[in-house]
Design a protein around this motif. Sequence first.
Motif, mmCIF file in Angstrom:
data_model
loop_
_atom_site.group_PDB
_atom_site.id
_atom_site.type_symbol
_atom_site.label_atom_id
_atom_site.label_comp_id
_atom_site.label_asym_id
_atom_site.label_seq_id
_atom_site.Cartn_x
_atom_site.Cartn_y
_atom_site.Cartn_z
ATOM 1 N N GLN A 1 0.494 -0.758 -0.052
ATOM 2 C CA GLN A 1 -0.186 -0.282 -0.281
ATOM 3 C C GLN A 1 1.114 1.319 0.310
ATOM 4 O OE1 GLN A 1 -2.778 1.492 -0.945
ATOM 5 N NE2 GLN A 1 -4.131 1.417 1.274
ATOM 6 N N ILE A 2 0.318 2.282 -0.495
ATOM 7 C CA ILE A 2 1.261 3.481 -0.341
ATOM 8 C C ILE A 2 0.258 4.558 -0.018
ATOM 9 C CG2 ILE A 2 2.258 5.547 -2.424
ATOM 10 C CD1 ILE A 2 3.413 3.044 -2.718
ATOM 11 N N ARG A 3 1.051 5.464 0.795
ATOM 12 C CA ARG A 3 0.813 6.024 0.941
ATOM 13 C C ARG A 3 1.201 7.988 1.039
ATOM 14 N NH1 ARG A 3 -0.581 6.402 8.114
ATOM 15 N NH2 ARG A 3 -0.452 3.951 7.747
ATOM 16 N N TYR A 4 -0.105 8.921 1.082
ATOM 17 C CA TYR A 4 0.500 10.118 0.337
ATOM 18 C C TYR A 4 0.973 10.736 1.583
ATOM 19 C CZ TYR A 4 0.277 15.489 -0.510
ATOM 20 O OH TYR A 4 0.846 15.846 -1.285
ATOM 21 N N VAL A 5 1.754 11.470 2.289
ATOM 22 C CA VAL A 5 2.007 12.258 4.013
ATOM 23 C C VAL A 5 2.006 13.853 3.574
ATOM 24 C CG1 VAL A 5 3.489 13.087 5.759
ATOM 25 C CG2 VAL A 5 3.465 10.807 4.423
ATOM 26 N N TYR A 6 0.518 14.665 3.650
ATOM 27 C CA TYR A 6 1.124 15.858 3.124
ATOM 28 C C TYR A 6 1.663 17.007 3.912
ATOM 29 C CZ TYR A 6 -4.000 14.403 1.747
ATOM 30 O OH TYR A 6 -5.585 14.355 1.762
ATOM 31 N N ASP A 7 1.851 16.718 5.856
ATOM 32 C CA ASP A 7 2.811 17.210 5.938
ATOM 33 C C ASP A 7 4.457 17.091 4.690
ATOM 34 O OD1 ASP A 7 1.694 18.204 7.411
ATOM 35 O OD2 ASP A 7 1.796 17.297 9.155
ATOM 36 N N TRP A 8 4.610 16.308 4.020
ATOM 37 C CA TRP A 8 5.617 15.805 3.773
ATOM 38 C C TRP A 8 5.750 16.425 1.991
ATOM 39 C CZ3 TRP A 8 8.163 11.311 6.772
ATOM 40 C CH2 TRP A 8 8.229 11.530 7.922
ATOM 41 N N ASP A 9 4.671 16.528 1.473
ATOM 42 C CA ASP A 9 4.855 16.414 0.131
ATOM 43 C C ASP A 9 4.726 15.435 -0.540
ATOM 44 O OD1 ASP A 9 2.778 16.842 -2.141
ATOM 45 O OD2 ASP A 9 4.959 18.391 -2.295
#
Length: 210
Positions: A43-51
């Motif tokens: 699974q892939i996760r997008y981390v908003y704080d680190w873009d």
Amino acid sequence: MMVKIELPIQDTIINTFNVYGSISSIISNNKKCFPWFYNNFIQIRYVYDWDTFFFDNHHLLLNNCPWLNHHIVPRFVIESKWDSIVDFIVDSIKLGHYVYLYVDRYFISASKAYLKWSHVHEIFIYGFNSESKKFLIADNLSDGKYVQTECTFEEIAQGHNAIEVSNHFFLNIHLLSKKEEEEYTLNLPQIIMSIENYLNSVITLDVSFK
């Protein structure tokens, strides 16, 4: 007396980010570890704080790898007992510990950011030469490719000491060493769930990360 120590590293299995390359550099010669990679890198996760995109639970891997001992040493402990971060790293490697820490790449000559712009990033240290005063390091320094190279003691000291943030996450030093795990198997329900979440863009629920 000249001291040179190079802790063993292996070919990486996954190396798109430093934490993946560093973990697999230590353990990938052990075929028992492959189910752990199969279970956890789907699974892939997008981390908003680190873009940035990561594999899921990227931030938990050092703690949850069955073949790694992971110890976190706060900067204030090091400053209270060692004359410099370099002395601490050298002593740690002498004791058989790989060192994983954050530095500002502005001070790392192997980086494109060298003397151009500030860029705080992880770096993996697996050896040193006391005569040349250089560390053996690995990071995604070659146009994003994870590579092994070297830098001076002074570069690491300057790069780490330049980090002045309130978030102690970036100030802590991580010591890694091998440990034996007798049995680790494929977790088919977890793999199925991860593939389904990936295909359907379903967010993994947890309480420890945005």
